[in-house]
Design a protein around this motif. Structure first.
Motif, PDB file in Angstrom:
ATOM      1  N   VAL B 456       6.946  -7.009   4.408  1.00 23.16           N
ATOM      2  CA  VAL B 456       6.322  -5.933   4.485  1.00 23.16           C
ATOM      3  C   VAL B 456       5.134  -5.637   3.540  1.00 23.16           C
ATOM      4  O   VAL B 456       5.184  -5.978   2.422  1.00 23.16           O
ATOM      5  CB  VAL B 456       7.359  -4.590   3.899  1.00 23.16           C
ATOM      6  CG1 VAL B 456       6.736  -3.411   3.928  1.00 23.16           C
ATOM      7  CG2 VAL B 456       8.662  -4.752   4.726  1.00 23.16           C
ATOM      8  N   VAL B 458       2.137  -3.977   1.450  1.00 23.53           N
ATOM      9  CA  VAL B 458       1.833  -2.729   0.803  1.00 23.53           C
ATOM     10  C   VAL B 458       0.760  -2.864   0.043  1.00 23.53           C
ATOM     11  O   VAL B 458       0.382  -3.806  -0.446  1.00 23.53           O
ATOM     12  CB  VAL B 458       3.097  -2.706  -0.293  1.00 23.53           C
ATOM     13  CG1 VAL B 458       3.118  -1.297  -0.941  1.00 23.53           C
ATOM     14  CG2 VAL B 458       4.504  -2.519   0.338  1.00 23.53           C
ATOM     15  N   GLY B 460      -0.934  -0.397  -2.681  1.00 21.73           N
ATOM     16  CA  GLY B 460      -0.817   0.706  -3.721  1.00 21.73           C
ATOM     17  C   GLY B 460       0.505   1.381  -3.437  1.00 21.73           C
ATOM     18  O   GLY B 460       1.490   0.971  -3.258  1.00 21.73           O
ATOM     19  N   ASP B 461       0.324   2.731  -2.754  1.00 22.37           N
ATOM     20  CA  ASP B 461       1.800   3.542  -2.673  1.00 22.37           C
ATOM     21  C   ASP B 461       1.971   3.415  -1.160  1.00 22.37           C
ATOM     22  O   ASP B 461       2.730   4.179  -0.626  1.00 22.37           O
ATOM     23  CB  ASP B 461       1.743   4.650  -3.026  1.00 22.37           C
ATOM     24  CG  ASP B 461       0.540   5.482  -2.670  1.00 22.37           C
ATOM     25  OD1 ASP B 461      -0.262   5.456  -1.758  1.00 22.37           O
ATOM     26  OD2 ASP B 461       0.420   6.815  -2.960  1.00 22.37           O
ATOM     27  N   ARG B 462       1.392   2.759  -0.173  1.00 21.59           N
ATOM     28  CA  ARG B 462       1.495   2.828   1.404  1.00 21.59           C
ATOM     29  C   ARG B 462       2.022   1.603   1.742  1.00 21.59           C
ATOM     30  O   ARG B 462       1.456   0.346   1.515  1.00 21.59           O
ATOM     31  CB  ARG B 462       0.036   3.199   1.941  1.00 21.59           C
ATOM     32  CG  ARG B 462      -0.474   4.648   1.803  1.00 21.59           C
ATOM     33  CD  ARG B 462       0.638   5.564   2.189  1.00 21.59           C
ATOM     34  NE  ARG B 462       0.353   6.851   1.607  1.00 21.59           N
ATOM     35  CZ  ARG B 462      -0.216   7.809   2.201  1.00 21.59           C
ATOM     36  NH1 ARG B 462      -0.744   7.737   3.405  1.00 21.59           N
ATOM     37  NH2 ARG B 462      -0.424   9.051   1.583  1.00 21.59           N
ATOM     38  N   ILE B 463       2.643   1.651   2.952  1.00 19.82           N
ATOM     39  CA  ILE B 463       2.871   0.428   3.762  1.00 19.82           C
ATOM     40  C   ILE B 463       1.478   0.076   4.714  1.00 19.82           C
ATOM     41  O   ILE B 463       1.365   1.258   5.247  1.00 19.82           O
ATOM     42  CB  ILE B 463       4.202   0.551   4.584  1.00 19.82           C
ATOM     43  CG1 ILE B 463       5.324   0.961   3.662  1.00 19.82           C
ATOM     44  CG2 ILE B 463       4.183  -0.314   5.582  1.00 19.82           C
ATOM     45  CD1 ILE B 463       6.485   1.489   4.427  1.00 19.82           C
ATOM     46  N   VAL B 464       1.006  -0.999   4.703  1.00 17.72           N
ATOM     47  CA  VAL B 464       0.017  -1.054   5.555  1.00 17.72           C
ATOM     48  C   VAL B 464       0.600  -1.940   6.810  1.00 17.72           C
ATOM     49  O   VAL B 464      -0.395  -2.147   7.899  1.00 17.72           O
ATOM     50  CB  VAL B 464      -1.461  -1.781   5.102  1.00 17.72           C
ATOM     51  CG1 VAL B 464      -1.813  -0.908   3.928  1.00 17.72           C
ATOM     52  CG2 VAL B 464      -0.853  -2.936   4.261  1.00 17.72           C
ATOM     53  N   GLY B 465       1.782  -2.499   6.828  1.00 25.52           N
ATOM     54  CA  GLY B 465       2.107  -3.374   8.026  1.00 25.52           C
ATOM     55  C   GLY B 465       3.536  -3.815   7.873  1.00 25.52           C
ATOM     56  O   GLY B 465       3.911  -4.162   6.647  1.00 25.52           O
ATOM     57  N   VAL B 466       4.077  -4.207   9.019  1.00 25.82           N
ATOM     58  CA  VAL B 466       5.441  -4.935   8.768  1.00 25.82           C
ATOM     59  C   VAL B 466       5.276  -6.139   9.934  1.00 25.82           C
ATOM     60  O   VAL B 466       4.798  -5.955  11.178  1.00 25.82           O
ATOM     61  CB  VAL B 466       6.412  -4.206   9.242  1.00 25.82           C
ATOM     62  CG1 VAL B 466       7.884  -5.015   9.142  1.00 25.82           C
ATOM     63  CG2 VAL B 466       6.717  -2.773   8.417  1.00 25.82           C
ATOM     64  N   LEU B 479       5.085  -8.289  -3.862  1.00 25.48           N
ATOM     65  CA  LEU B 479       5.041  -6.923  -4.514  1.00 25.48           C
ATOM     66  C   LEU B 479       5.882  -7.085  -5.823  1.00 25.48           C
ATOM     67  O   LEU B 479       5.567  -6.153  -6.812  1.00 25.48           O
ATOM     68  CB  LEU B 479       5.840  -5.947  -3.580  1.00 25.48           C
ATOM     69  CG  LEU B 479       6.007  -4.508  -3.890  1.00 25.48           C
ATOM     70  CD1 LEU B 479       4.592  -3.676  -4.049  1.00 25.48           C
ATOM     71  CD2 LEU B 479       6.927  -3.864  -3.058  1.00 25.48           C
ATOM     72  N   ALA B 490      13.773   1.194   5.379  1.00 26.59           N
ATOM     73  CA  ALA B 490      13.081   2.378   4.799  1.00 26.59           C
ATOM     74  C   ALA B 490      13.921   2.945   3.656  1.00 26.59           C
ATOM     75  O   ALA B 490      15.241   2.548   3.510  1.00 26.59           O
ATOM     76  CB  ALA B 490      12.640   3.567   5.911  1.00 26.59           C
TER      77      ALA B 490
END
Lengths: 133, 558
Positions: B456, B458, B460-466, B479, B490
């Motif tokens: 996963v 990440v 900052g505070d966002r997911i950018v891809g899986v 991370l 999730a």
């Protein structure tokens, strides 16, 4: 619907209902709840913790499975269903680009056993680790 | 042993017999000290004047108090597990407000005096001080001794009601004494030559010479007299013992010295900038009334061009880069127009007629605006180093944010516009780095196929891809190593929790570690990153949520 099945077990024990009777009541409730879920009823996971002193949700997951919910249906009750119910599916509920980095890392695969939902290795909220074992 | 038991038994009987005679049973824990009263009330009421940097300062009537002594009071409240409520008081009314029980204690650079001690108690002193002069640097040699100051040709200036005025009257009776009611602008009077010298506490002279480069503290290390700052307390020795012990610990741990240094080095000059901006926007309200009467348009492009055109020479003189000065004044003009537009909307809706007392733009208001320009440029120049220092961004936003809630301007949108050119002065923080959480298996969603040996991604505070693992993802930093190697889903939501237990009591003030432990036990150890609290104390849960969201406590969003 938030079943809180473990709470029923907890209350039955608290009221000293005989074990056999308690098992029957719980079984009926689990069965009834299973029919609701099988009919496509929206299920939200909830435990009523801090009313119940026992915080462990393992039994709740097992009771939901006993009612016939699949591991992925239980996962939905923990993630996508509440996100939709709170109208926050654009923000959370699944792992996808653009969504909040809210994650749970489990030690085992919940497809093998729903107990694994309670076997948490670490938890991340907004990209920051908020719990690690 | 038997006798004791028998005694205890008869005592119980007596108590039971006495019970019904009274309407309320006697409470065994009746408050015996102010200390118990404060704890059971849950609020510490602290009196403070808000006009005395670095001890206590309030940028406006509705604004929060800041300063060394406000920090100390907040620490004291925290140690008691109660909320801090700062009650405004003033030097002339301090002892009357004390007598009227308007606060549990007063703090804010209050000097210990025997006069005050006749009516109240003082804590242990937390700062040594004494009266010393402050004057224009060029005149330092003229005001070294009291004999030099105590002459009819010396214009002495003091604030009313406090120890400064008393000292001046006692030791310099022959000087011309002006009593000036505003502690905030009193130093400008000296800087601008309307007075010669002020005698005040050495700590204040040290601070003010940092704020007014033309002013110098005269021998602040060897003041004329000796004095001490302490907390003004009610005549309650149990409460005093607690405050003394707390102060002693702050002093011995070094925390007090760190706080003193922090507040002496604090960029107080930002408040001057903030107040000048506020004054300029407030004039916009008068401009609106004038234009409402004369039906003149809000926008006056020739006048704007004139202001901006004259700016370059003034900016260079003040030491502000001309492009910054232009950006800054354009924003002030835009913000002023926003104030005027909002007022016009209100007045149109209210069918407001002409104002009886509207000023004239050219005669009354433009001179005021023009007089503010060099002062704003001067304040901007003074604050440039702080405004450009990213490590002080917190202080900058603390000092400038009162403009947003200013009652005088009363227009948040306009205030935001006015502050905008100061924001980019702070070096922008770089985009947070891309990190990978490595998993044996990922369940992106209940209805999506799991990914084995994936990551996963990440930022900052966002997911950018899986994605499945690759050479590219292997090169990314983790991370958190503690998170790698598991089964990832999730974050869970627990849709029915209560945050009632004692672990969550006083969520506003309780130590972060205690709340953290309670949240871990209840929620985060089972992966709940979101929790829906039902039927608990709403305010308490909101306080908890605020502290979690501020990042003080790691916990789910509730």
């Amino acid at each position: 619907m938030i079943p809180t099945l473990k709470l029923l077990d907890y209350e039955l024990a608290k009221d000293h209902v005989p074990q056999k009777e308690a098992d029957r009541i719980l079984q009926d409730t689990v069965h009834e709840f299973g029919q609701f879920a099988a009919a496509g009823g929206k299920v939200l996971f909830g435990t009523d913790v801090d009313y119940m002193s026992d915080t462990d949700p393992t039994e709740e997951y097992e009771l939901m499975a006993r009612a016939g919910m699949s591991p992925m249906q239980i996962l939905a009750s923990l993630t996508t269903t509440p996100a939709e119910r709170w109208h926050e599916q654009q923000r959370r509920g699944r792992l996808a680009a653009g969504l909040d980095a809210d994650l749970v890392v489990l030690n085992g695969d919940p497809q093998q056993s729903v107990k694994q939902f309670a076997n948490v290795k670490s938890a991340v909220r907004s990209g920051a680790v908020i719990f690690r074992r | 042993m038997r006798r004791l038991a028998a005694l205890a038994f008869s005592a119980t009987l007596l108590a039971a017999a006495a019970g019904p005679a009274k309407s309320a049973p006697p409470s065994p824990a009746a408050p015996s000290s102010r200390l118990d009263e404060i704890v059971s009330r849950g609020v510490l009421r602290v009196g403070s004047t808000g006009d005395y940097k670095p001890f206590s300062y309030r940028p406006g009537a509705g604004a929060d108090f800041v300063g060394l002594d406000i920090d100390l009071a907040a620490d004291l409240a925290r140690s008691l597990g109660v909320k801090l409520d700062v009650v405004p008081t003033s030097w002339p009314t301090l002892m009357k407000d004390y007598a009227d029980d308007r606060f549990d204690l007063a703090i804010g650079g209050i000097s210990v005096t025997l006069d005050r001690q006749k009516k109240a108690l003082f804590s242990l002193p937390y700062l040594r001080d004494g009266k010393t002069p402050i004057t224009r640097c060029a005149d330092q040699a003229r005001f070294q001794t009291l004999a030099q100051i105590d002459r009819p040709d010396v214009r002495l200036i003091e604030n009313p009601g406090g120890t400064n005025e008393r000292f001046a009257r006692a030791h310099a009776p022959h000087a011309q004494l002006t009593i000036y009611p505003d502690n905030v602008t009193i130093f400008d009077q000296i800087a601008e030559g309307r007075a010669d010298v002020m005698i005040t506490d050495a700590t204040e002279t040290r601070l003010q010479q940092r704020l007014h480069p033309g002013l110098c503290a005269v021998h602040p290390d060897a003041p004329f007299d000796f004095s001490e700052k302490a907390v003004l307390l009610p005549r309650d020795l149990v409460f005093k013992a607690y405050v003394d012990q707390w102060l002693h610990q702050a002093e011995a741990s070094g925390a007090l010295a760190r706080q003193v240094e922090h507040w002496l080095a604090y960029p107080w000059g930002l408040y001057t900038l903030e107040q000048l901006m506020e004054q300029r926007l407030a004039i916009g309200r008068d401009v609106a009334r004038a234009k409402w009467n004369s039906h003149a348009p809000i926008e006056d492009l020739p006048r704007e061009a004139q202001i901006i055109g004259q700016l370059t020479a003034q900016a260079v003189k003040a030491g502000v880069p001309a492009p910054l000065a232009q950006r800054f004044f354009k924003a002030q003009i835009e913000a002023s127009k926003t104030v005027q537009r909002h007022l016009f909307e209100q007045w149109t809706n209210a069918k407001q007629g002409p104002f009886a007392d509207a000023p004239d733009v050219a005669r009354d208001l433009r001179p005021k605006l023009d007089a503010l320009t060099p002062r704003l440029l001067h304040a901007l120049a003074q604050n440039l180093p702080v405004l450009q220092d990213a490590s002080r961004a917190g202080e900058v936003s603390q000092a400038l944010s009162p403009l947003l809630s200013s009652a005088v301007v009363n227009d948040r949108e306009a205030a935001q516009q006015a502050l905008m050119p100061l924001v980019p002065l702070l070096p922008q923080t770089a985009e947070p780095p891309l990190k990978a959480l490595r998993a044996a298996r990922i369940y992106p969603a209940p209805d999506a196929a799991p990914i084995d040996d994936g990551v996963v991604l990440v930022r900052g505070d966002r997911i950018v891809g899986v994605a499945p693992r690759s050479a590219q993802t292997d090169s990314l930093p983790s991370l958190a190593p503690a998170c790698d190697g598991g089964v990832v889903t999730a974050g869970f939501q627990n849709s029915h929790v209560h945050l009632l237990g004692s672990g969550f009591a006083n969520a506003q003030t309780a130590p972060a570690a205690a709340l953290q432990a309670a949240l871990t036990k209840l929620l985060t150890q089972y992966g709940y990153t979101t929790a829906f609290d039902i039927a608990s104390d709403r305010d308490n849960t909101l306080a908890l949520r605020e502290r979690v969201n501020r990042g003080e406590i790691a916990g789910p969003c509730t």
